[in-house]
Design an enzyme around this catalytic site. Structure first.
Site, PDB file in Angstrom:
ATOM      1  CG  HIS A 168     -21.216  24.096  -4.532  1.00 16.06           C
ATOM      2  ND1 HIS A 168     -21.496  22.705  -4.840  1.00 16.06           N
ATOM      3  CD2 HIS A 168     -19.895  24.316  -4.890  1.00 16.06           C
ATOM      4  CE1 HIS A 168     -20.588  22.437  -5.383  1.00 16.06           C
ATOM      5  NE2 HIS A 168     -19.366  23.350  -5.453  1.00 16.06           N
ATOM      6  CE1 TYR A 209     -11.874  24.202  -7.826  1.00 13.97           C
ATOM      7  CE2 TYR A 209     -11.417  26.478  -6.987  1.00 13.97           C
ATOM      8  CZ  TYR A 209     -12.454  25.407  -7.357  1.00 13.97           C
ATOM      9  OH  TYR A 209     -13.652  25.652  -6.934  1.00 13.97           O
ATOM     10  CG  ASP A 234     -11.228  27.593   5.512  1.00 18.44           C
ATOM     11  OD1 ASP A 234     -12.468  27.760   5.377  1.00 18.44           O
ATOM     12  OD2 ASP A 234     -10.966  26.384   5.441  1.00 18.44           O
ATOM     13  CG  ASP A 284     -15.750  23.070   2.541  1.00 17.98           C
ATOM     14  OD1 ASP A 284     -15.719  23.201   3.824  1.00 17.98           O
ATOM     15  OD2 ASP A 284     -14.894  22.010   1.757  1.00 17.98           O
ATOM     16  CG  ASP A 342     -13.969  21.732 -10.457  1.00 21.71           C
ATOM     17  OD1 ASP A 342     -14.294  22.373  -9.372  1.00 21.71           O
ATOM     18  OD2 ASP A 342     -14.602  21.378 -11.354  1.00 21.71           O
ATOM     19  CG  HIS A 372     -16.930  20.109  -6.405  1.00 23.51           C
ATOM     20  ND1 HIS A 372     -15.852  20.913  -7.247  1.00 23.51           N
ATOM     21  CD2 HIS A 372     -16.104  19.523  -5.461  1.00 23.51           C
ATOM     22  CE1 HIS A 372     -14.538  20.751  -6.737  1.00 23.51           C
ATOM     23  NE2 HIS A 372     -14.773  20.104  -5.504  1.00 23.51           N
ATOM     24  CG  ASP A 401     -17.662  22.532 -10.859  1.00 20.25           C
ATOM     25  OD1 ASP A 401     -16.791  23.490 -10.955  1.00 20.25           O
ATOM     26  OD2 ASP A 401     -17.444  21.540  -9.918  1.00 20.25           O
TER      27      ASP A 401
HETATM   28  N1  LIG Z   1      -9.864  20.185  -0.485  1.00 17.00           N
HETATM   29  C1  LIG Z   1     -10.706  21.352  -0.364  1.00 17.00           C
HETATM   30  C2  LIG Z   1     -11.954  20.893  -0.115  1.00 17.00           C
HETATM   31  C3  LIG Z   1     -12.930  22.012  -0.729  1.00 17.00           C
HETATM   32  N2  LIG Z   1     -14.178  21.705  -0.472  1.00 17.00           N
HETATM   33  C4  LIG Z   1     -15.381  22.556  -1.221  1.00 17.00           C
HETATM   34  C5  LIG Z   1     -15.166  22.375  -2.682  1.00 17.00           C
HETATM   35  C6  LIG Z   1     -16.018  23.700  -3.286  1.00 17.00           C
HETATM   36  C7  LIG Z   1     -15.880  23.580  -4.859  1.00 17.00           C
HETATM   37  C8  LIG Z   1     -16.524  24.681  -5.467  1.00 17.00           C
HETATM   38  C9  LIG Z   1     -16.779  24.335  -7.024  1.00 17.00           C
HETATM   39  O1  LIG Z   1     -15.387  24.339  -7.761  1.00 17.00           O
HETATM   40  O2  LIG Z   1     -17.422  23.391  -7.306  1.00 17.00           O
HETATM   41  C10 LIG Z   1     -17.291  25.943  -7.521  1.00 17.00           C
HETATM   42  F1  LIG Z   1     -17.521  25.697  -8.913  1.00 17.00           F
HETATM   43  F2  LIG Z   1     -18.327  26.054  -7.130  1.00 17.00           F
HETATM   44  F3  LIG Z   1     -16.508  26.762  -7.714  1.00 17.00           F
HETATM   45 ZN   LIG Z   2     -16.072  22.556  -8.724  1.00 17.66          ZN
END
Ligand SMILES: NCCCNCCCCCC(O)(O)C(F)(F)F
Ligand SMILES: [Zn+2]
Length: 667
Positions: free
Chosen positions: A135, A305, A20, A92, A265, A174, A172
């Site tokens: 999330h 990451y 994935d 995701d 991130d 996101h 963060d």
């Molecule tokens: N290119 C890959 C697309 C990924 N799309 C989902 C991203 C999720 C981010 C998770 C996060 O980093 O916000 C957490 F803190 F929750 F871990």
């Molecule tokens: Zn994040």
């Protein structure tokens, strides 16, 4: 009081079991690499190790629904096919036979951290956890998250520890929509998040992640979203948002506890964020939050990451929680246009809920933002063609500088009959100043009041400054017979050849507008006197109509002017001068000392008049790193001060880019 660290390798024991692309970045090594860095740097040994525990059903149900919990409970017994099937209903995110166990440990770790801080076992702490949480929603997993660790922790802090106001800062990259949904109608939990947005083109692509989602009903104003509509944001963009949005609002909110959704991130090198802020920025972001809530701060890991920048960012955060000196942030630039547009939009919608922002300029009116969208599209077309394929992984940045604790944290220079506060090292040895300096000092109007020989005082001051320069001493306080003469001497005679730039923060009235044209000294004077006409690039008089006792006006001056200026000026030494009769409150004074530690690696020299020794106690406490007591809940500011301050900021921003909060009308 110490710093708690919560980690257990059990939380590394789940991973993605199928292909994935959206989830492959969320790997167990994120946690192990972070912890190993803390061990390697010796930081973990300096923390109080607190074991995680599993969150109970009741605790999980503080945020999640029964049906969701029942569903997740079944995952340990599922086959691979069932796990895939179960996962499909969410976005995701992935499940694993051991993820339910780890999700309970992650949430339980956050609760252990809250217990440790709220009971006073430790001052602050960090929980290194997987899976992340911000999330996940009441009945849905999302973005690698299963249970909303920080949301559960906030509810728990209120229910079990009686916290009335909880601030959640989500740095963060996101948007933690799960946290926003959980508290959007709740005025007791203020949620602040910045996030990569790109006008809704970035995940989770939600309209409600934009700056105009301010909360609902009685929760209006208690949700603050700062969207980043471009990548490549730098340290100056992050600091501007802290100074001009988060910190003023956070101080007005006056929380009992600060929770951080500590996702990294948002640092350079991360494939998700694609930002350019360096790991040492988290030292400053943490520091700027540490004087809220009497220092009660719980940081809970979210994303991150790029294993290199993640580990460095975690270390920078923990090292600040431990009270080590802050790194000097190299050459800050002006916030970029896109950041300024976001800043202006956020301040314009939030100003109706936060009196401290009342004078913020009006919104980036639609034409400005429309123009920017046109510009952005044009840029986009151009950029797409020249898209530079270099991935984030190849980004390089300097290893964060060492942050060495000086052998002596705080020293004092006192008249012989003055008592030295506990914890401070009294400086008696006086460096031989040599004839030239002695003659200069003698020539100074040193009418001494009981100080047998002004030269003794100054030679000790000189020694103190010299030992700060060599990092043998962190900071210090001097009681001198004549503060104004002392400042003149330190800056004109001592400071200049010892440090390149001296930031002089003067609280109270006094003639301090020396020849500051050469930039060797930046004087910011906060007083009740209106010295507008004497203003120059390096002499900035801030007039508080109600005097320095006006806490709101003072806070506005500190965040709207002093901190941005200080970051941009980047001094080698901070001289904090307290003029007698300034009227500044002890709490505000301690907050100021605490915040000024962000500059010059914490090398602050406090100068006070001998007869002003009454506040030596609070001064010593702040210099030693004890968190400042919370300011009384901030009353509504006097309209005139806020307006005057905004006008001054607008005038000064031509010289000082970090003062900008609006898109330049020119562009
Ligand atoms: N290119 C890959 C697309 C990924 N799309 C989902 C991203 C999720 C981010 C998770 C996060 O980093 O916000 C957490 F803190 F929750 F871990
Ligand atoms: Zn994040």
């Amino acid at each position: 009081m110490g710093t708690a660290l919560i980690y257990d390798e059990e939380m590394t024991k789940y991973k993605l079991l199928w292909v994935d692309p959206a989830c492959k970045i969320e790997v167990p090594e994120r946690l192990s690499v972070s912890y190993e860095a803390l061990v390697r740097t010796g930081l973990s040994d300096r923390c109080v190790s607190v074991p995680p525990r599993e969150a109970s059903d009741a605790e999980i149900l503080l945020v999640h629904s029964e049906e969701y919990l029942e569903g997740v409970k079944k995952t340990p017994h599922m086959t691979l096919e069932d796990l895939k099937e179960f996962t499909l209903q969410y976005g995701d995110v992935y499940f694993h036979p051991n993820i339910y166990h780890c999700a309970k440990l992650a949430a339980g770790s956050a609760l252990q951290l809250v217990d440790s801080v709220m009971t006073g076992k430790v001052r602050n702490g960090m929980a290194l956890v997987r899976p992340p949480g911000h999330h996940s929603m009441r009945s849905a997993a999302s973005g690698f998250c299963v249970f909303n660790n920080v949301a559960i922790a906030a509810r728990y802090a209120k229910q079990k520890h009686g916290a009335e106001r909880v601030l959640i800062v989500d740095w963060d990259i996101h948007h933690g929509q799960g946290v926003q949904y959980c508290f959007e109608d709740d005025p007791s939990v203020l949620y602040f998040s910045w996030h990569r947005y790109e006008r809704q083109k970035f995940w989770p692509n939600l309209r409600e992640s934009d700056y105009d989602s301010v909360g609902k009903g009685s929760g209006a104003g208690f949700n603050v979203n700062v969207p980043w509509n471009e990548v490549g944001m730098e340290n100056s963009d992050y600091l501007s948002v802290f100074c001009h949005v988060l910190l003023p609002v956070a101080y007005e909110f006056c929380p009992d506890l600060v929770l951080v959704c500590a996702g990294f991130d948002s640092a350079i090198g991360d494939p998700e964020g694609e930002m350019c802020a360096t790991p040492d920025i988290f030292a400053h972001l943490t520091h700027l939050l540490m004087n809220l809530a009497g220092g009660k701060l719980c940081a809970v890991l979210e994303g991150g990451y790029n294993l290199t920048s993640l580990a460095q960012s975690v270390c920078q955060t923990v090292q600040t929680l431990l009270g080590d000196p802050l790194p000097q942030l190299a050459n800050l630039r002006s916030p970029c246009e896109s950041a300024l547009e976001s800043l202006q939009c956020v301040r314009s919608v939030q100003r109706r809920y936060w009196s401290i922002l009342k004078h913020a300029a009006d919104s980036a009116t639609t034409d400005v933002s429309n123009k920017r969208i046109k510009l952005a599209k044009a840029e986009e077309e151009k950029a797409e063609t020249a898209e530079d394929e270099r991935s984030q992984e190849e980004k390089v940045w300097p290893e964060p500088a060492e942050r060495l604790r000086p052998p002596v944290c705080s020293a004092s220079v006192l008249p012989d009959d003055a008592a030295c506060p506990d914890g401070l090292k009294r400086l008696v040895s006086s460096k031989d100043l040599g004839p030239l300096l002695v003659s200069r000092i003698r020539n100074r109007s040193m009418e001494d009041a009981g100080d047998a020989d002004g030269v003794a005082t100054f030679s000790r001051l000189y020694t103190l400054i010299e030992k700060m320069r060599t990092n043998e001493i962190g900071n210090g306080v001097a009681l001198v017979p004549d503060v104004a003469a002392a400042v003149e001497c330190v800056v004109q005679d001592l400071g200049s050849d010892l440090v390149s730039r001296v930031l002089v923060v003067c609280v109270g009235k006094e003639e301090l507008n020396y020849a500051t044209a050469d930039g060797k000294m930046l004087v910011v004077q906060i007083s009740g006197e209106d010295k507008e006409e004497q203003k120059g690039k390096y002499y900035i008089p801030v007039c508080l109509k109600k005097g320095c006792g006006d806490t709101v006006g003072f806070i506005q001056a500190v965040f709207g002017l002093l901190l941005p200026l200080g970051y941009e000026y980047d001094p080698g030494l901070v001289l904090l001068v307290r003029m007698p009769g300034s009227g500044v409150g002890d709490c505000m004074w301690q907050q100021l000392i605490g915040l000024l530690k962000g500059f010059a690696k914490g090398h602050t020299l406090v100068l006070m008049q001998t007869n002003d020794g009454a506040c030596m106690g609070p001064t010593a406490s702040a210099l030693l790193g004890h968190p400042a007591p919370p300011l009384q809940e901030l009353l509504t500011p006097l309209p005139d001060d806020g307006g005057a301050l905004e006008r001054m900021r607008e005038r000064l921003q031509a010289d000082w880019k970090m003062l900008q909060t609006t898109v330049s009308s020119g562009n």
